[in-house]
Write a protein that holds these residues in place. Structure first.
Motif, PDB file in Angstrom:
ATOM      1  N   ARG A   1      20.298  32.202  -0.961  1.00  7.05           N
ATOM      2  CA  ARG A   1      20.335  31.008  -0.587  1.00  7.05           C
ATOM      3  C   ARG A   1      20.041  30.130  -1.841  1.00  7.05           C
ATOM      4  O   ARG A   1      19.349  30.172  -2.591  1.00  7.05           O
ATOM      5  N   ARG A   2      20.969  28.907  -1.716  1.00 11.79           N
ATOM      6  CA  ARG A   2      20.678  27.847  -2.696  1.00 11.79           C
ATOM      7  C   ARG A   2      20.883  26.600  -1.809  1.00 11.79           C
ATOM      8  O   ARG A   2      21.427  26.575  -0.803  1.00 11.79           O
ATOM      9  N   SER A   3      20.151  25.561  -2.156  1.00 12.92           N
ATOM     10  CA  SER A   3      20.378  24.175  -1.653  1.00 12.92           C
ATOM     11  C   SER A   3      22.000  23.669  -1.813  1.00 12.92           C
ATOM     12  O   SER A   3      22.040  23.535  -3.211  1.00 12.92           O
ATOM     13  N   THR A  22      19.091  28.187  -9.773  1.00 15.50           N
ATOM     14  CA  THR A  22      17.829  27.568  -9.911  1.00 15.50           C
ATOM     15  C   THR A  22      16.762  28.555 -10.379  1.00 15.50           C
ATOM     16  O   THR A  22      16.891  29.904 -10.066  1.00 15.50           O
ATOM     17  N   ARG A  68      13.007  30.322 -11.155  1.00 21.01           N
ATOM     18  CA  ARG A  68      11.679  30.219 -10.640  1.00 21.01           C
ATOM     19  C   ARG A  68      10.791  31.046 -11.523  1.00 21.01           C
ATOM     20  O   ARG A  68      11.320  31.750 -12.669  1.00 21.01           O
ATOM     21  N   THR A  91      17.002  20.984   2.544  1.00 18.51           N
ATOM     22  CA  THR A  91      15.944  20.520   3.017  1.00 18.51           C
ATOM     23  C   THR A  91      15.951  18.940   2.273  1.00 18.51           C
ATOM     24  O   THR A  91      16.253  19.134   0.939  1.00 18.51           O
ATOM     25  N   MET A  92      15.515  18.091   2.826  1.00 12.79           N
ATOM     26  CA  MET A  92      15.366  16.862   2.201  1.00 12.79           C
ATOM     27  C   MET A  92      14.261  16.028   2.711  1.00 12.79           C
ATOM     28  O   MET A  92      13.677  15.753   3.831  1.00 12.79           O
ATOM     29  N   SER A  93      13.577  15.552   1.519  1.00  9.94           N
ATOM     30  CA  SER A  93      12.275  14.639   1.709  1.00  9.94           C
ATOM     31  C   SER A  93      12.688  13.437   1.033  1.00  9.94           C
ATOM     32  O   SER A  93      11.876  12.435   0.976  1.00  9.94           O
ATOM     33  N   GLY A  94      13.719  13.268   0.489  1.00  7.54           N
ATOM     34  CA  GLY A  94      14.416  12.195  -0.327  1.00  7.54           C
ATOM     35  C   GLY A  94      15.116  11.107   0.648  1.00  7.54           C
ATOM     36  O   GLY A  94      16.217  10.970   0.860  1.00  7.54           O
ATOM     37  N   HIS A 147      23.748  24.731  -7.291  1.00  7.13           N
ATOM     38  CA  HIS A 147      23.472  25.187  -8.364  1.00  7.13           C
ATOM     39  C   HIS A 147      22.430  26.172  -8.726  1.00  7.13           C
ATOM     40  O   HIS A 147      21.608  25.986  -7.700  1.00  7.13           O
ATOM     41  N   GLN A 167      22.610  10.219  -0.292  1.00  5.47           N
ATOM     42  CA  GLN A 167      22.892  11.763  -0.359  1.00  5.47           C
ATOM     43  C   GLN A 167      24.042  11.993   0.492  1.00  5.47           C
ATOM     44  O   GLN A 167      23.931  12.232   1.760  1.00  5.47           O
ATOM     45  N   ARG A 214      24.834  20.718  -1.590  1.00  5.88           N
ATOM     46  CA  ARG A 214      24.574  19.349  -1.319  1.00  5.88           C
ATOM     47  C   ARG A 214      26.109  18.699  -0.897  1.00  5.88           C
ATOM     48  O   ARG A 214      26.203  17.639  -0.835  1.00  5.88           O
ATOM     49  N   GLN A 250      25.215  14.736   1.675  1.00  7.79           N
ATOM     50  CA  GLN A 250      25.091  15.557   2.618  1.00  7.79           C
ATOM     51  C   GLN A 250      24.537  15.094   4.304  1.00  7.79           C
ATOM     52  O   GLN A 250      24.801  15.666   5.165  1.00  7.79           O
TER      53      GLN A 250
HETATM   54  C1  LIG Z   1      10.518  19.513   1.038  1.00  3.28           C
HETATM   55  C2  LIG Z   1      11.853  19.588   0.075  1.00  3.28           C
HETATM   56  C3  LIG Z   1      12.416  18.310   0.230  1.00  3.28           C
HETATM   57  C4  LIG Z   1      13.502  18.347  -0.614  1.00  3.28           C
HETATM   58  N1  LIG Z   1      14.254  17.140  -0.806  1.00  3.28           N
HETATM   59  C5  LIG Z   1      15.640  17.100  -1.402  1.00  3.28           C
HETATM   60  C6  LIG Z   1      16.402  16.075  -1.485  1.00  3.28           C
HETATM   61  O1  LIG Z   1      15.886  14.905  -0.878  1.00  3.28           O
HETATM   62  N2  LIG Z   1      17.388  16.053  -2.030  1.00  3.28           N
HETATM   63  C7  LIG Z   1      17.903  17.084  -2.681  1.00  3.28           C
HETATM   64  O2  LIG Z   1      19.067  17.039  -3.339  1.00  3.28           O
HETATM   65  N3  LIG Z   1      17.294  18.308  -2.663  1.00  3.28           N
HETATM   66  C8  LIG Z   1      16.033  18.357  -2.239  1.00  3.28           C
HETATM   67  N4  LIG Z   1      15.367  19.542  -2.013  1.00  3.28           N
HETATM   68  C9  LIG Z   1      15.905  20.671  -2.591  1.00  3.28           C
HETATM   69  C10 LIG Z   1      15.295  21.089  -3.751  1.00  3.28           C
HETATM   70  O3  LIG Z   1      15.391  20.439  -4.850  1.00  3.28           O
HETATM   71  C11 LIG Z   1      15.532  22.732  -3.898  1.00  3.28           C
HETATM   72  O4  LIG Z   1      14.963  23.289  -2.930  1.00  3.28           O
HETATM   73  C12 LIG Z   1      14.832  23.098  -5.586  1.00  3.28           C
HETATM   74  O5  LIG Z   1      15.343  22.172  -6.570  1.00  3.28           O
HETATM   75  C13 LIG Z   1      15.125  24.528  -5.676  1.00  3.28           C
HETATM   76  O6  LIG Z   1      16.701  24.892  -5.499  1.00  3.28           O
HETATM   77  P1  LIG Z   1      17.171  25.957  -4.584  1.00  3.28           P
HETATM   78  O7  LIG Z   1      16.790  25.423  -3.158  1.00  3.28           O
HETATM   79  O8  LIG Z   1      18.769  25.710  -4.736  1.00  3.28           O
HETATM   80  O9  LIG Z   1      16.705  27.332  -4.791  1.00  3.28           O
HETATM   81  C14 LIG Z   1      14.054  19.653  -1.152  1.00  3.28           C
HETATM   82  C15 LIG Z   1      13.422  20.750  -0.866  1.00  3.28           C
HETATM   83  C16 LIG Z   1      12.243  20.767  -0.255  1.00  3.28           C
HETATM   84  C17 LIG Z   1      11.622  22.076   0.098  1.00  3.28           C
END
Ligand SMILES: Cc1cc2nc3c(=O)[nH]c(=O)nc-3n(C[C@H](O)[C@H](O)[C@H](O)COP(=O)(O)O)c2cc1C
Length: 208
Positions: A10-12, A193, A195, A156-159, A191, A67, A14, A69
């Protein structure tokens, strides 16, 4: 796929295919399974607010730092905690339901319900906020794992601006917004990441 494999892969993501739709049956089934996540005293405080109205998504976009997404993903969900879940009535009702289902006897029902009521009784608003954050976060991660297992991508987003989001969606102070989750079919892989090495994050018996 095993949980380990999902976590490794899994990766985030966008960027999403905006034309891809996730059926409400599929979403309900993911939420139903995610709701089995552990939660404090089983008060079941997590709420999943699905935003499928494109006009609302467009309003959210600028308050989420544009953003993409937010508008491109098939589903945008606001993960909320419900402060009313701490009410005595809710706690009693949930434990009665378990009793009626035959999961425990009357004495365990009363013991569990009273323990939960007493546990929350003297907590401050700040303490309750932490309780909700824990529960909603565990439900969120469960949902993310399930969505990835089902072949979707997530982020996930908190932004975002919490106050403006609550204003736009008319979310009252009864609810705590913990995070947004976007789900869909990615058009571009997240992309890679890094750890920390595991030895950097495990401590034994003390931490300074
Ligand atoms: C609580 C939380 C809030 C996050 N908010 C954002 C966000 O607003 N925008 C974004 O692009 N990524 C956001 N992310 C994703 C993180 O940047 C991402 O999980 C981290 O860089 C690790 O990358 P990966 O999930 O691909 O392994 C958030 C992740 C978490 C857990």
């Amino acid at each position: 796929m095993s949980v380990k494999n999902i976590l490794e892969k899994r990766r985030s993501v966008r960027h999403y295919d905006a034309s891809y739709k996730i059926s409400s049956e599929k979403l309900s089934s993911l939420v139903e399974s995610a709701s089995k996540a552990p939660n404090g005293n089983n008060i079941q405080a997590t709420r999943y607010l699905i935003i499928d109205n494109p006009d609302l998504r467009n309003l959210i976009l600028p308050i989420a730092f544009n953003q993409q997404q937010v508008i491109e993903a098939s589903t945008l969900m606001v993960m909320l905690g419900d402060y009313q879940a701490f009410d005595k009535e809710n706690i009693i009702e949930i434990h009665e339901e378990g009793f009626q289902a035959g999961y425990y006897d009357e004495s365990l029902r009363d013991y569990l319900a009273n323990a939960a009521i007493n546990y929350y009784k003297h907590k401050s608003k700040e303490d309750l906020k932490l309780e909700l954050t824990r529960d909603v976060s565990l439900a969120s991660m469960s949902f993310i794992l399930l969505a990835n297992e089902a072949g979707f991508d997530t982020i996930t987003m908190s932004g975002y601006d919490s106050k403006k989001l609550k204003d736009i969606l008319h979310i009252s102070d009864r609810y705590l917004d913990v995070m947004l989750i976007a789900v869909g079919k990615g058009t571009k892989a997240g992309h890679k990441t890094v750890r920390h090495d595991v030895n950097k994050i495990i401590y034994r018996n003390e931490i300074s």
